[in-house]
Motif scaffolding. Structure first.
Motif, PDB file in Angstrom:
ATOM      1  N   GLN A 565       3.442   0.596   4.931  1.00  0.00           N
ATOM      2  CA  GLN A 565       4.354   1.400   5.945  1.00  0.00           C
ATOM      3  C   GLN A 565       4.499   0.435   6.939  1.00  0.00           C
ATOM      4  O   GLN A 565       5.507  -0.028   7.519  1.00  0.00           O
ATOM      5  CB  GLN A 565       3.794   2.850   6.517  1.00  0.00           C
ATOM      6  CG  GLN A 565       5.008   3.327   7.383  1.00  0.00           C
ATOM      7  CD  GLN A 565       6.296   3.521   6.714  1.00  0.00           C
ATOM      8  OE1 GLN A 565       6.158   4.052   5.607  1.00  0.00           O
ATOM      9  NE2 GLN A 565       7.344   2.999   7.129  1.00  0.00           N
ATOM     10  N   GLU A 566       3.391  -0.347   7.658  1.00  0.00           N
ATOM     11  CA  GLU A 566       3.209  -1.259   8.495  1.00  0.00           C
ATOM     12  C   GLU A 566       3.934  -2.494   8.197  1.00  0.00           C
ATOM     13  O   GLU A 566       4.775  -2.899   8.721  1.00  0.00           O
ATOM     14  CB  GLU A 566       1.627  -1.606   8.811  1.00  0.00           C
ATOM     15  CG  GLU A 566       0.742  -0.508   9.588  1.00  0.00           C
ATOM     16  CD  GLU A 566      -0.278  -0.769  10.018  1.00  0.00           C
ATOM     17  OE1 GLU A 566      -0.833  -1.956   9.444  1.00  0.00           O
ATOM     18  OE2 GLU A 566      -1.288  -0.116  10.290  1.00  0.00           O
ATOM     19  N   ASN A 569       7.597  -1.759   8.278  1.00  0.00           N
ATOM     20  CA  ASN A 569       8.610  -1.557   9.401  1.00  0.00           C
ATOM     21  C   ASN A 569       8.374  -3.055  10.113  1.00  0.00           C
ATOM     22  O   ASN A 569       9.394  -3.280  10.876  1.00  0.00           O
ATOM     23  CB  ASN A 569       7.333  -0.955  10.276  1.00  0.00           C
ATOM     24  CG  ASN A 569       7.336   0.572   9.985  1.00  0.00           C
ATOM     25  OD1 ASN A 569       8.194   1.062   9.362  1.00  0.00           O
ATOM     26  ND2 ASN A 569       5.921   1.398  10.526  1.00  0.00           N
ATOM     27  N   LYS A 570       7.559  -4.128   9.660  1.00  0.00           N
ATOM     28  CA  LYS A 570       7.872  -5.178  10.043  1.00  0.00           C
ATOM     29  C   LYS A 570       9.152  -5.770   9.767  1.00  0.00           C
ATOM     30  O   LYS A 570       9.636  -6.694  10.760  1.00  0.00           O
ATOM     31  CB  LYS A 570       6.823  -6.299   9.836  1.00  0.00           C
ATOM     32  CG  LYS A 570       5.317  -6.050  10.499  1.00  0.00           C
ATOM     33  CD  LYS A 570       4.462  -7.074   9.896  1.00  0.00           C
ATOM     34  CE  LYS A 570       3.089  -6.793  10.547  1.00  0.00           C
ATOM     35  NZ  LYS A 570       2.283  -7.865  10.156  1.00  0.00           N
ATOM     36  N   LYS A 574      12.602   0.601   4.376  1.00  0.00           N
ATOM     37  CA  LYS A 574      12.219   2.104   4.327  1.00  0.00           C
ATOM     38  C   LYS A 574      11.330   2.218   3.279  1.00  0.00           C
ATOM     39  O   LYS A 574      11.660   1.665   2.180  1.00  0.00           O
ATOM     40  CB  LYS A 574      13.545   2.954   4.225  1.00  0.00           C
ATOM     41  CG  LYS A 574      13.205   4.340   4.248  1.00  0.00           C
ATOM     42  CD  LYS A 574      14.563   5.104   3.937  1.00  0.00           C
ATOM     43  CE  LYS A 574      14.123   6.642   3.709  1.00  0.00           C
ATOM     44  NZ  LYS A 574      15.500   7.187   3.517  1.00  0.00           N
TER      45      LYS A 574
END
Length: 593
Positions: A565-566, A569-570, A574
């Motif tokens: 997830q990290e 996000n970068k 999604k």
């Protein structure tokens, strides 16, 4: 020549048909003569007449080009001729074998009736070709009249009308109207004469108008060049400071739209092989082009030049022939295609759409080429910057891989050996607890050693500057070799190539998903599905035991999900997870447009 040849051929055919009618008519007379001679018992004359009749039959059957004579054969003529030939053979056999000393009137009438029908059928065919000849002659007459009218019209348009326009123009100049111009569109001597006349009157008019008009003209050109230089300066300043490719293309599109006074702008980026063109950005583009022309194959459309034809092109659409093109449907009538070149390498192109026909002079060509060159330099600088960033990350990962290999990996390998030696040194009877602890220790070391080896493999995985597919294939091959789990890869659609830094994050997410599958899923097959349009989407699917996503336990799987997830996000992506107990797991990563 064609009409003469056709007329001669039909005439020859009609002459041959007429001769065939005469020959068949002669057979009727010969039939009655033969009946008379047979009844009189004149054998010599009968034999001679039979020979003539045979010759007539042969002549009708094979024709005689020298006369000319030939039957216009059709299905009916062939059948009637076969009947006549059969009857004649029967009559001749009876006479030659002496089976009959006379020929009955009914037999003669029947035979002559067949000859009459045969002659009638030939006459019908001859009438048909006669009518065809008349029709052809009438058509030739009509064509001749039409050609005469065309010649008269062309003569008027090409000669009389230009001469009259020139005469009126000379009369106007003679009367003092120095602004007289002659409009002759022809590309011939009259057109050249009109150009010379207009040039002459323009020069004379300039001389009379004085220097004021020339000053205004020069001032206008200087202002136009100053505006171009200012636009070029502003654009150069913009492309030199922008560090994002999409924002660069979007800002460049808007500025080009203002400079060229165009209706719409499209900037397309091509792959290294110049086989595909991807829509990078645009200004005022209708949805039909923005949605349907996300990816074009080079050569399939005016947009998308091949590397061998990388030059500025001015294209005018023909709505009657090219009505199905998206740009024509959108109301555009002209396109200026400007290649984006960097050191002879084709990076893409700028497509400038107009609702009216366009033409550009050498100054405009030079301006568009300069603007495209600035964009090419900025795009190449961004690409090099991304590659340098990816290289720096790869170098750091390689350094970490070497450190892991030389420190932790070596230590874990040593501990594995020590645990094996410890197991061999345990003397029976050993407690069950000791054996359990030793087994757990061994299993933990093996798992840790496998994790370190997996990290080393991931650290050495490099992305491709153009296509992520080879990197995914390499990762799956390593995963399959390490885990023994069968893998499958499917790639669909055409999309804009991913930047190297984005490829790295995507590869990390896929590798983390594969690591979780190896550790926890007990799967027998893993599928990686990649969809390049309308958005880049990556799905990792396994057929393992799955798990309930409602459980809120903190374990290694959930830690892996946090890491994925990290990374998503970068890059503004999604990340989605779907799983059910005993029904496998699916991890989906969707990139922004």
């Amino acid at each position: 020549m064609i009409s003469i040849s056709f007329t001669l051929w039909v005439t020859w055919k009609l002459e041959g048909g007429a001769a065939a009618i005469n020959e068949a008519g002669r057979m009727r007379m010969q039939t009655y003569q033969l009946a008379l001679l047979v009844n009189e018992g004149d054998a010599a004359a009968t034999t001679k007449l039979i020979t003539k009749f045979d010759n007539s039959i042969i002549t009708l059957k094979y024709g005689d080009p020298a006369r000319p004579l030939f039957v216009p054969w059709n299905q009916l003529n062939k059948q009637l001729f076969l009947n006549i030939s059969g009857q004649w053979s029967s009559i001749k056999d009876d006479l030659q074998t002496r089976k009959a000393t006379s020929i009955s009137v009914s037999r003669i009438d029947n035979f002559v009736a067949n000859i009459d029908r045969f002659v009638g059928s030939i006459e019908v065919e001859v009438d048909y070709w006669t009518n065809m000849l008349h029709l052809f002659q009438f058509a030739m007459l009509a064509i001749s009249l039409f050609a005469t009218l065309v010649i008269m019209y062309v003569g008027y348009s090409v000669i009389l009308d230009p001469v009259e326009k020139l005469r009126i123009g000379f009369d106007g100049v003679r009367s003092g109207k120095l602004n007289t111009r002659v409009q002759i569109e022809a590309k011939d001597e009259f057109g050249d004469l009109a150009i010379g006349f207009n040039s002459m009157t323009e020069t004379i008019s300039d001389l009379y108008s004085g220097l004021e008009a020339k000053v205004r003209e020069k001032t206008f050109h200087l202002q136009e060049r100053q505006n171009r230089l200012q636009a070029l300066y502003d654009l150069s300043s913009f492309v030199s400071t922008e560090d994002n490719l999409e924002r660069l293309a979007q800002g460049f599109s808007k500025r080009i739209l203002s400079i060229t006074d165009a209706s719409a702008i499209a900037i397309r980026w091509t792959d290294q092989a110049n086989k595909r063109y991807f829509l990078l950005s645009g200004a005022n583009l209708p949805s039909s082009i923005a949605e349907e022309e996300q990816c074009l194959v080079a050569g399939d459309c005016y947009c998308g030049q091949s590397s061998g034809n990388a030059e500025i092109q001015v294209i005018t659409f023909d709505p009657k022939i090219e009505a199905d093109r998206h740009c024509v449907k959108a109301g555009y009538n002209a396109l200026i295609s400007v290649p984006i070149l960097f050191q002879q390498d084709l990076l893409g192109e700028i497509d400038i759409f107009y609702t009216k026909e366009q033409s550009i002079d050498s100054d405009q060509r030079a301006l568009l080429g300069t603007l495209a060159h600035h964009l090419a330099g900025a795009m190449e600088a961004l690409r090099i910057k991304a590659l340098e960033k990816e290289a720096a990350i790869s170098e750091e990962r390689s350094l970490l891989a070497r450190e892991l290999h030389d420190s932790i990996a070596q230590s874990l390998a040593f501990l594995k050996l020590q645990v094996g030696m410890l197991r061999d040194e345990i003397v029976e009877p050993a407690t069950e607890k000791a054996k359990t602890i030793l087994g757990e220790l061994d299993e933990g070391l093996r798992e840790s050693y496998s994790d370190v080896r997996e990290l080393l493999l991931h650290f050495r995985t490099r992305t491709n500057t153009e296509d992520i597919e080879p990197a995914i294939k390499t990762t799956l091959q390593k995963f399959e070799h390490q885990s023994g789990i069968h893998t499958e890869l499917s790639v669909e659609g055409q999309g804009l190539p991913l930047a190297p830094d984005v490829q790295i994050q995507v590869m990390h997410v896929i590798q983390e998903a594969l690591s979780n599958i190896r550790k926890h899923s007990k799967a027998s097959i893993v599928r990686v599905e990649v969809a390049q349009s309308p958005k880049w989407t990556f799905r990792v699917i396994d057929d393992g035991i799955g798990f309930s996503t409602e459980l809120n336990t903190v374990d290694s799987t959930h830690v892996g999900m946090s890491i994925m997830q990290e990374r998503a996000n970068k890059i503004g992506a999604k990340l989605e997870l779907s799983s059910e107990a005993l029904a496998g797991t699916c991890i989906s990563l969707t990139l922004p447009t």
